[in-house]
Design a protein around this motif. Sequence first.
Motif, PDB file in Angstrom:
ATOM      1  N   VAL A  45      13.987  18.301 -61.843  1.00  0.00           N
ATOM      2  CA  VAL A  45      14.877  18.338 -60.760  1.00  0.00           C
ATOM      3  C   VAL A  45      16.026  18.784 -61.521  1.00  0.00           C
ATOM      4  N   LEU A  46      17.075  19.618 -60.800  1.00  0.00           N
ATOM      5  CA  LEU A  46      18.249  20.030 -61.314  1.00  0.00           C
ATOM      6  C   LEU A  46      19.374  18.794 -60.720  1.00  0.00           C
ATOM      7  N   LEU A  47      19.913  18.377 -61.784  1.00  0.00           N
ATOM      8  CA  LEU A  47      21.139  17.407 -61.703  1.00  0.00           C
ATOM      9  C   LEU A  47      22.539  18.127 -62.280  1.00  0.00           C
ATOM     10  N   VAL A  48      23.366  17.578 -61.558  1.00  0.00           N
ATOM     11  CA  VAL A  48      24.683  17.926 -61.880  1.00  0.00           C
ATOM     12  C   VAL A  48      25.447  16.625 -62.244  1.00  0.00           C
ATOM     13  N   GLU A  49      26.404  16.716 -63.289  1.00  0.00           N
ATOM     14  CA  GLU A  49      27.413  15.809 -63.714  1.00  0.00           C
ATOM     15  C   GLU A  49      28.668  15.839 -63.243  1.00  0.00           C
ATOM     16  N   PRO A  50      29.094  15.075 -62.254  1.00  0.00           N
ATOM     17  CA  PRO A  50      30.476  15.344 -61.859  1.00  0.00           C
ATOM     18  C   PRO A  50      31.420  14.642 -62.917  1.00  0.00           C
ATOM     19  N   ASN A  51      32.675  15.127 -62.725  1.00  0.00           N
ATOM     20  CA  ASN A  51      33.640  14.802 -63.866  1.00  0.00           C
ATOM     21  C   ASN A  51      34.724  13.567 -63.259  1.00  0.00           C
ATOM     22  N   TYR A  52      34.366  13.408 -61.734  1.00  0.00           N
ATOM     23  CA  TYR A  52      35.209  12.419 -61.063  1.00  0.00           C
ATOM     24  C   TYR A  52      34.632  10.983 -60.851  1.00  0.00           C
ATOM     25  N   ARG A  53      33.302  10.893 -61.358  1.00  0.00           N
ATOM     26  CA  ARG A  53      32.601   9.169 -61.435  1.00  0.00           C
ATOM     27  C   ARG A  53      31.514   9.284 -62.325  1.00  0.00           C
ATOM     28  N   GLU A  54      31.141   8.283 -62.800  1.00  0.00           N
ATOM     29  CA  GLU A  54      30.153   8.148 -63.654  1.00  0.00           C
ATOM     30  C   GLU A  54      28.693   8.514 -63.190  1.00  0.00           C
ATOM     31  N   GLY A  55      27.827   8.960 -63.842  1.00  0.00           N
ATOM     32  CA  GLY A  55      26.429   9.409 -63.556  1.00  0.00           C
ATOM     33  C   GLY A  55      26.272  10.740 -63.240  1.00  0.00           C
ATOM     34  N   TRP A  56      25.228  10.954 -62.664  1.00  0.00           N
ATOM     35  CA  TRP A  56      24.725  12.395 -62.326  1.00  0.00           C
ATOM     36  C   TRP A  56      24.327  12.182 -60.758  1.00  0.00           C
ATOM     37  N   ALA A  57      24.223  13.550 -60.386  1.00  0.00           N
ATOM     38  CA  ALA A  57      24.050  13.653 -58.982  1.00  0.00           C
ATOM     39  C   ALA A  57      23.288  15.167 -58.692  1.00  0.00           C
ATOM     40  N   LEU A  58      23.050  15.219 -57.415  1.00  0.00           N
ATOM     41  CA  LEU A  58      22.360  16.337 -56.880  1.00  0.00           C
ATOM     42  C   LEU A  58      23.512  17.377 -56.260  1.00  0.00           C
ATOM     43  N   PRO A  59      23.302  18.820 -56.560  1.00  0.00           N
ATOM     44  CA  PRO A  59      24.151  19.628 -55.787  1.00  0.00           C
ATOM     45  C   PRO A  59      24.437  19.304 -54.438  1.00  0.00           C
ATOM     46  N   GLY A  60      25.588  18.926 -54.112  1.00  0.00           N
ATOM     47  CA  GLY A  60      25.928  18.624 -52.623  1.00  0.00           C
ATOM     48  C   GLY A  60      27.517  17.847 -52.547  1.00  0.00           C
ATOM     49  N   GLY A  61      27.652  17.293 -51.186  1.00  0.00           N
ATOM     50  CA  GLY A  61      28.790  16.719 -51.185  1.00  0.00           C
ATOM     51  C   GLY A  61      28.920  16.153 -49.656  1.00  0.00           C
ATOM     52  N   THR A  62      30.160  16.181 -49.402  1.00  0.00           N
ATOM     53  CA  THR A  62      30.575  15.581 -48.039  1.00  0.00           C
ATOM     54  C   THR A  62      30.484  16.801 -47.070  1.00  0.00           C
ATOM     55  N   VAL A  63      30.058  16.482 -45.982  1.00  0.00           N
ATOM     56  CA  VAL A  63      29.834  17.385 -44.735  1.00  0.00           C
ATOM     57  C   VAL A  63      31.147  17.499 -44.123  1.00  0.00           C
ATOM     58  N   GLU A  64      31.692  18.569 -43.859  1.00  0.00           N
ATOM     59  CA  GLU A  64      33.093  18.852 -43.208  1.00  0.00           C
ATOM     60  C   GLU A  64      33.072  18.993 -41.753  1.00  0.00           C
ATOM     61  N   SER A  65      32.473  17.764 -41.070  1.00  0.00           N
ATOM     62  CA  SER A  65      32.070  17.615 -39.799  1.00  0.00           C
ATOM     63  C   SER A  65      33.519  17.948 -38.703  1.00  0.00           C
ATOM     64  N   ASP A  66      34.727  17.655 -39.378  1.00  0.00           N
ATOM     65  CA  ASP A  66      35.865  17.629 -38.460  1.00  0.00           C
ATOM     66  C   ASP A  66      36.082  19.302 -38.356  1.00  0.00           C
ATOM     67  N   GLU A  67      35.603  19.997 -39.149  1.00  0.00           N
ATOM     68  CA  GLU A  67      35.691  21.494 -39.137  1.00  0.00           C
ATOM     69  C   GLU A  67      34.343  22.403 -38.588  1.00  0.00           C
ATOM     70  N   GLY A  68      33.543  21.330 -37.926  1.00  0.00           N
ATOM     71  CA  GLY A  68      32.338  21.824 -37.120  1.00  0.00           C
ATOM     72  C   GLY A  68      31.025  22.137 -38.057  1.00  0.00           C
ATOM     73  N   GLU A  69      31.260  21.819 -39.280  1.00  0.00           N
ATOM     74  CA  GLU A  69      30.167  22.212 -40.365  1.00  0.00           C
ATOM     75  C   GLU A  69      29.048  21.015 -39.805  1.00  0.00           C
ATOM     76  N   THR A  70      27.754  21.411 -39.974  1.00  0.00           N
ATOM     77  CA  THR A  70      26.523  20.780 -39.900  1.00  0.00           C
ATOM     78  C   THR A  70      26.169  20.354 -41.302  1.00  0.00           C
ATOM     79  N   PRO A  71      25.245  19.342 -41.264  1.00  0.00           N
ATOM     80  CA  PRO A  71      24.682  18.831 -42.615  1.00  0.00           C
ATOM     81  C   PRO A  71      24.062  19.896 -43.445  1.00  0.00           C
TER      82      PRO A  71
END
Length: 163
Positions: free
Chosen positions: A31-57
């Motif tokens: 599995v491909l994981l990424v290491e953010p610089n703004y918090r501890e640990g690893w994650a998947l590529p992704g983030g917050t859905v910009e729903s206020d802009e009409g973006e879907t998940p």
Amino acid sequence: MTNQDYATYIAGLPRIIAGAAALFRDTEGRVLLVEPNYREGWALPGGTVESDEGETPRQGARRETAEEIGLDVELGALLAVDWVRGVARPPLVAYLYDGGVLGDDRLKSIRLQEDELLSWRLVAREDLPEFLPGELGLRVRAGLEALDAGTGPVELEDGLRVG
């Protein structure tokens, strides 16, 4: 109901955060994981859905993947939806999509968004709990199990199956 009454009603409704991520694997199933610089640990590529802009998940997961690792990939099936209770934040609804299998050429083309990410790596399934503790790790394992079984998306609460 007047427009003002309706606006007041909407403003008083509960709030939730929506996030979306892509689950990429290599030809060995890692599995491909990424290491953010703004918090501890690893994650998947992704983030917050910009729903206020009409973006879907789905659109959010694709946009975040393109921004974070430089791969603009049409995502596959929805694997999981997870309701994650918040501590000092509203609840999060996390969508997990199948990013597919990346061959060597695609892996070599990964370009990190350096203002958010430190590194990326491929992690074997059995090693995922070491890198992804908590709800995210449970969500990823549930998504991998759904892929293996071909059962379609799973419903989760705090990373655990329900229903």
